[in-house]
Design an enzyme around this catalytic site. Structure first.
Site, mmCIF file in Angstrom:
data_model
loop_
_atom_site.group_PDB
_atom_site.id
_atom_site.type_symbol
_atom_site.label_atom_id
_atom_site.label_comp_id
_atom_site.label_asym_id
_atom_site.label_seq_id
_atom_site.Cartn_x
_atom_site.Cartn_y
_atom_site.Cartn_z
ATOM 1 N N ALA A 110 0.849 -1.186 0.000
ATOM 2 C CA ALA A 110 0.000 0.000 0.000
ATOM 3 C C ALA A 110 0.888 1.240 0.000
ATOM 4 O O ALA A 110 2.095 1.142 0.173
ATOM 5 C CB ALA A 110 -0.897 0.013 1.234
ATOM 6 N N MET A 111 0.242 2.409 -0.187
ATOM 7 C CA MET A 111 1.008 3.646 -0.271
ATOM 8 C C MET A 111 0.297 4.774 0.467
ATOM 9 O O MET A 111 -0.905 4.993 0.290
ATOM 10 C CB MET A 111 1.214 3.990 -1.760
ATOM 11 C CG MET A 111 1.984 5.265 -1.993
ATOM 12 S SD MET A 111 3.671 5.156 -1.329
ATOM 13 C CE MET A 111 3.942 6.860 -0.898
ATOM 14 N N ASN B 10 0.015 8.028 0.342
ATOM 15 C CA ASN B 10 -0.265 9.338 -0.254
ATOM 16 C C ASN B 10 -1.141 10.199 0.659
ATOM 17 O O ASN B 10 -2.134 9.718 1.190
ATOM 18 C CB ASN B 10 -0.993 9.153 -1.582
ATOM 19 C CG ASN B 10 -0.374 8.075 -2.427
ATOM 20 O OD1 ASN B 10 0.803 8.132 -2.737
ATOM 21 N ND2 ASN B 10 -1.157 7.065 -2.755
ATOM 22 N N HIS C 139 -0.293 0.888 9.352
ATOM 23 C CA HIS C 139 0.999 1.364 8.850
ATOM 24 C C HIS C 139 0.830 2.624 7.997
ATOM 25 O O HIS C 139 1.488 3.638 8.233
ATOM 26 C CB HIS C 139 1.674 0.238 8.056
ATOM 27 C CG HIS C 139 3.000 0.597 7.468
ATOM 28 N ND1 HIS C 139 4.198 0.268 8.076
ATOM 29 C CD2 HIS C 139 3.337 1.271 6.337
ATOM 30 C CE1 HIS C 139 5.192 0.723 7.338
ATOM 31 N NE2 HIS C 139 4.707 1.329 6.272
ATOM 32 N N GLU C 140 -0.054 2.540 7.026
ATOM 33 C CA GLU C 140 -0.225 3.698 6.126
ATOM 34 C C GLU C 140 -0.801 4.885 6.887
ATOM 35 O O GLU C 140 -0.423 6.033 6.653
ATOM 36 C CB GLU C 140 -1.118 3.346 4.935
ATOM 37 C CG GLU C 140 -0.675 2.121 4.131
ATOM 38 C CD GLU C 140 0.782 2.101 3.742
ATOM 39 O OE1 GLU C 140 1.380 3.179 3.549
ATOM 40 O OE2 GLU C 140 1.359 0.990 3.648
ATOM 41 N N HIS D 136 1.874 6.665 8.827
ATOM 42 C CA HIS D 136 2.761 7.471 7.970
ATOM 43 C C HIS D 136 2.318 8.931 7.918
ATOM 44 O O HIS D 136 3.117 9.800 7.591
ATOM 45 C CB HIS D 136 2.769 6.924 6.538
ATOM 46 C CG HIS D 136 3.867 5.936 6.249
ATOM 47 N ND1 HIS D 136 5.173 6.104 6.656
ATOM 48 C CD2 HIS D 136 3.852 4.774 5.535
ATOM 49 C CE1 HIS D 136 5.906 5.078 6.223
ATOM 50 N NE2 HIS D 136 5.134 4.259 5.549
ATOM 51 N N GLU E 163 10.255 4.503 7.311
ATOM 52 C CA GLU E 163 9.777 3.118 7.247
ATOM 53 C C GLU E 163 10.101 2.336 8.520
ATOM 54 O O GLU E 163 9.256 1.608 9.045
ATOM 55 C CB GLU E 163 10.330 2.407 6.007
ATOM 56 C CG GLU E 163 9.816 2.991 4.681
ATOM 57 C CD GLU E 163 8.297 3.022 4.560
ATOM 58 O OE1 GLU E 163 7.600 2.377 5.374
ATOM 59 O OE2 GLU E 163 7.789 3.708 3.640
HETATM 60 N N1 TRP Z 1 5.783 3.647 1.267
HETATM 61 C C1 TRP Z 1 5.085 2.416 1.060
HETATM 62 C C2 TRP Z 1 4.884 1.816 2.434
HETATM 63 O O1 TRP Z 1 5.779 1.357 3.057
HETATM 64 C C3 TRP Z 1 5.835 1.436 0.214
HETATM 65 C C4 TRP Z 1 5.529 1.443 -1.236
HETATM 66 C C5 TRP Z 1 4.330 1.349 -1.814
HETATM 67 C C6 TRP Z 1 6.439 1.444 -2.305
HETATM 68 N N2 TRP Z 1 4.468 1.293 -3.171
HETATM 69 C C7 TRP Z 1 5.738 1.364 -3.484
HETATM 70 C C8 TRP Z 1 7.815 1.499 -2.378
HETATM 71 C C9 TRP Z 1 6.354 1.321 -4.725
HETATM 72 C C10 TRP Z 1 8.433 1.477 -3.603
HETATM 73 C C11 TRP Z 1 7.716 1.394 -4.766
HETATM 74 O O2 TRP Z 1 3.850 1.839 2.982
HETATM 75 ZN ZN ZN Z 2 5.737 2.370 4.895
#
Ligand code: TRP
Ligand code: ZN
Length: 877
Positions: free
Chosen positions: A267-268, A270, A302-303, A306, A325
């Site tokens: 996941a990410m 954003n 986790h997300e 962040h 991280e």
């Molecule tokens: N920042 C994301 C996390 O740890 C990690 C992540 C999601 C990521 N997509 C990515 C890292 C693509 C590198 C490339 O939650």
């Molecule tokens: Zn992360």
């Protein structure tokens, strides 16, 4: 540049940016075959004197026009190449307008703007924003983003970006509409996100501790609306936990999560608009396992975490990745520990570290938590940066105590909110808030490799004193000789116990003392110790180190039963089972008749016949260490003997304790309604562990096979269903085939469930496994373009099926190399992650070494190999 002609980046080369961007207005016009992106930025030169050029990153972009303050630049005023756009002599303050065209529907690398099915989405971390527009794509440039999205009303009824929705409307051009989003928090471009498509949403609300209402929205495909409850509950728990634990509140009026099926990672984060791999959002008892439920809760948290550790305080450069991280993993681990069982959580965290991070740390890709150099940053989203990084933060907490750590966190946010900072800044806040000297501790950030501890002790009856001597050594790692490494500052959590199971330390009810190991060799003396104590060392795994076993099996068996530290009970059990298995492997090697370590069997019998306090802990103790973990303890691995040795022990246990396992199986059935509480999950785990023993008997017994088939057909939850299917997968035949067909028919419409179907077959220990895997590549549900499918089939085979992947005919290796070469042209990030099982070739016996190395060479030769795969392959061969 290095020998392969690739650009190499070094941490020491960091320079502050020449220009800053205060705000950027983006306009996306989405069409079926192309997307037009207009970016208008307010740019300011940081340095008044020298008039340096403005260098913007950009890849796979079709440049349409560049303007400064409204004037089109002529081609002599800028330089354009494959990776950058350089404006030669820009003014000190100006408006920069760049128009580009991009092709999301062709983007299979899943970085930048791409389509997952019909849904448009973005992935910008680490360096994906440069695939959207020309921009200084580095995390220390923080800008306020305003995003206008325009698309077809039918195809994209929902259009999302970061922050708050400030405008909507229709466009003159037929059937199109637009939205405008504004994110008031300045952010680096890696946190930018856009989503557009036909999505449905689940709504909820969270009232923050200061009384603000936050809208919570989870966007999924309509058919999945009924699978979002657990994710939503998890989100609210995470928000509450962060307020309670760190006083951190959410800062926008809306928090959005979008689930997509095609995603490179989990996941990410954003800002305000997390994008998730649907695997970490969707659950239902029928489709998700207990592990999936725990995974969703952990990744959602986790997300969310962040938002403060990563977004409000971000990284200065990508060498500092562990700043966000490592700290965020530490936070999600503690959250999960509190939501579930702290001991179970700790054991799982240690398992990841031991089974994956220790392997990375001892191989050719070993790097410090804060790397000094990289070629492709995507290759450094590793277990070292994430999980060892979390251990480093955990050690800080152990050294400062919980209160001290909280003070350090408060100071960190107070000092750095809104900034892009370094790991040194984090440690400085911790040190300054508590007046602690953490200089030596910082070695954990710059020295790679797992420190090895050797322990010896003696008790003096005359003086009633006990002496414990500990030495630390760190092995060689790429570019760092072990003998040149400085000693680490290592917190050692120690307990001393009497023979009848009492703890000798008892200050304020604390049975554990923290020793500070700072020298290469140090002796700790304890007085008033009237009898020879049993040492309970490194309780709760207080440091990410490899402790050479220094205790007799008798002592381990004692600790396994009586240690007041529950983590260490598991630790002793695991040590004992690993040494029992490795003992058998050595006997197989020599060809001597097999003799068993009876102490181990006594210990197991004791644990399964005693009153069971915690079913989950018992299950974890009974599950034998995986071959990949055992392999780390051997100098020259023969995967066949390793598999045989482990199987012999498993069968011997099953044979001796059949009745006990059957009793455990029957007595831990869930009475009544299915639940996902820690207790219910623990009982399922124990029950399924018992079944796995019963199914390992040789020859197989029909009555147990029938138990397994019954569980498969009667179970209404995926944990039990999939366990039964997995256990049967090792027994080829018509029954097995029928169950797999059955499962396929039932679940072919559910992509996440089918991932399990692929993975189980890829992990069968049966020798026809590879041909099954090859056959499954052409199943209509398999796709090389979907990372979850690639992980489920190719990843599961190569990193989850030790014995078949390492088959002596070398076909596992050449299969993996073929797949990597094929994937390299589709999705380099995923291709690069697949290389890992080949990189540790030096650990294997001679014949396999040659075969593995050959495949690495073959991959390296591919013309136009991606920088991602190239870096790993070239560092490994
Ligand atoms: N920042 C994301 C996390 O740890 C990690 C992540 C999601 C990521 N997509 C990515 C890292 C693509 C590198 C490339 O939650
Ligand atoms: Zn992360």
């Amino acid at each position: 540049m290095n020998q392969a002609g690739k650009t190499v980046f070094f941490r020491k080369d960091y320079k502050a940016p020449e220009y800053s961007i205060e705000k950027i207005d983006l306009n996306f016009q989405l069409y079926d075959t192309k997307t037009k992106v207009t970016a208008i930025s307010c740019v300011r030169r940081n340095n008044k004197e020298n008039r340096s050029p403005l260098i913007l990153n950009g890849e796979n972009l079709q440049l349409i026009s560049v303007k400064i303050d409204g004037n089109v630049l002529s081609s002599s005023e800028y330089i354009l190449d494959n990776t950058s756009l350089t404006v030669l002599t820009p003014p000190a303050v100006f408006e920069l307008e760049i128009v580009t065209e991009i092709y999301p529907q062709e983007n299979k690398a899943l970085e930048g703007l791409y389509q997952s099915g019909p849904i448009f989405c973005t992935q910008c971390e680490a360096e994906g924003f440069r695939k959207i527009t020309y921009y200084p794509d580095r995390p220390d440039i923080l800008a306020v983003f305003t995003t206008r999205i325009e698309a077809d009303v039918e195809k994209c009824p929902v259009m999302l970006s970061n922050g708050n929705l400030i405008e909507t409307g229709s466009v003159e051009e037929g059937g199109r509409h637009f939205v405008v989003w504004k994110d008031p928090f300045p952010k680096p471009c890696y946190l930018f996100a856009l989503v557009a498509g036909r999505l449905s949403c689940v709504n909820d609300e969270f009232i923050t501790s200061s009384g603000r209402a936050v809208d919570l929205k989870i966007y999924v495909e309509e058919k999945n609306l009924n699978k979002c409850d657990h994710a939503m509950v998890s989100l609210k728990k995470a928000m509450e936990w962060d307020e309670k634990t760190y006083g951190l509140e959410y800062d926008l009026d809306t928090y959005m999560i979008v689930a997509v099926d095609d995603f490179n990672m989990g996941a990410m984060e954003n800002k305000g608009l997390n994008i998730f791999n649907s695997k970490y959002v969707l659950t239902s008892p029928e489709t998700a396992t207990d592990e999936d439920y725990i995974g969703v809760e952990g990744v959602i948290a986790h997300e969310y975490f962040h938002n403060w550790t990563g977004n409000r305080v971000t990284c200065r450069d990508w060498f500092q990745l562990s700043l966000k991280e490592g700290l965020t993993v530490f936070r999600d681990q503690n959250f999960s520990a509190e939501m579930n069982s702290p001991t179970v959580q700790r054991i799982k965290d240690v398992q990841i570290l031991r089974n994956f991070q220790f392997r990375e740390d001892s191989g050719p890709m070993a790097h410090p938590v804060r790397p000094e150099t990289y070629e492709e940053i995507n290759n450094f989203y590793t277990v070292t940066v994430y999980n060892k990084g979390a251990e480093v933060v955990r050690m800080v907490q152990t050294l400062l105590g919980r209160e001290g750590f909280r003070k350090g966190m408060d100071l960190y946010f107070h000092r750095h909110d809104g900034q892009a900072v370094t790991c040194d800044d984090f440690i400085a806040a911790m040190a300054d808030a508590t007046g602690t000297d953490l200089e030596q501790f910082k070695n954990w950030y710059c020295q790679a490799g797992t420190p090895v501890l050797e322990v010896s002790s003696h008790w003096e009856a005359d003086s009633s004193s006990f002496h414990l001597t500990v030495t630390q050594n760190c092995p060689d790692t790429p570019g760092q000789k072990g003998k040149n490494k400085k000693p680490f500052h290592i917190p050692l959590a120690l307990g001393l116990m009497t023979e009848n199971g009492k703890d000798l330390f008892g200050k304020n009810g604390c049975k554990t003392e923290i020793l500070h190991l700072k020298e290469q060799k140090q002796t700790f003396t304890f007085t008033n110790i009237a009898e020879k104590p049993v040492v309970s060392f490194l309780r709760d795994f207080s440091a990410p180190v490899d402790v050479k076993t220094f205790q007799q099996d008798e002592e381990l068996a004692f600790l396994m039963k009586y240690d007041s530290n529950l983590y260490n009970r598991w630790e002793s059990a695991t040590r004992l089972s690993a040494s029992t298995i490795l003992d058998v492997v050595r006997q197989l090697e020599k060809g001597t008749p097999i003799q068993f370590n009876e102490l181990f069997f006594d210990g197991v019998l004791h644990s399964i016949t005693e009153k069971i306090e915690d079913p989950a802990l018992l299950a974890l103790a009974l599950e034998l260490p995986p071959e990949t973990a055992l392999a780390l303890q051997l100098d020259s691995v023969d995967p066949d003997l390793l598999f045989q040795g482990r199987t012999i022990i498993k069968r011997e246990l099953a044979t001796r304790f059949q009745n006990e396992f059957l009793f455990l199986y029957i007595n831990n059935q869930e009475a009544g309604k299915y639940r996902i509480s820690p207790e219910a999950m623990g009982r399922r785990r124990l029950k399924n562990c018992a079944l796995s023993y019963l199914m390992s008997l040789n020859p197989p017994q029909d009555k147990f096979l029938q138990l397994c088939i019954d569980q498969f057909s009667k179970s209404a939850n995926m944990t039990d269903t999939i366990t039964a299917l997995r256990l049967i997968s090792h027994h080829p035949g018509t029954t097995r085939d029928a169950l797999f067909t059955d499962f396929y028919r039932k679940w072919e419409h559910d992509s996440l469930v089918m991932d399990k179907w692929f993975a189980i077959q890829a992990m069968s220990s049966h020798e026809n496994c590879l041909s099954t895997v090859k056959h499954l590549l052409s199943d209509r549900l398999f796709s090389m373009e979907n990372p979850n499918k690639v992980r489920a089939l190719i990843g599961a085979f190569s990193s989850g099926n030790h014995v078949q992947f390492h088959a002596i005919n070398g076909e596992g290796y050449s299969f993996l190399a073929d797949m990597i070469l094929q994937l390299d042209s589709i999705n380099p990030q995923i291709a690069a992650r697949l290389v890992s099982p080949l990189t540790n070739w030096k650990r294997y016996e001679k014949r396999r070494q040659i075969l593995m190395k050959k495949e690495l060479e073959r991959i390296a030769k591919k013309p136009g190999l991606s920088p991602d795969v190239s870096e790993i392959v070239n560092k490994s061969r």
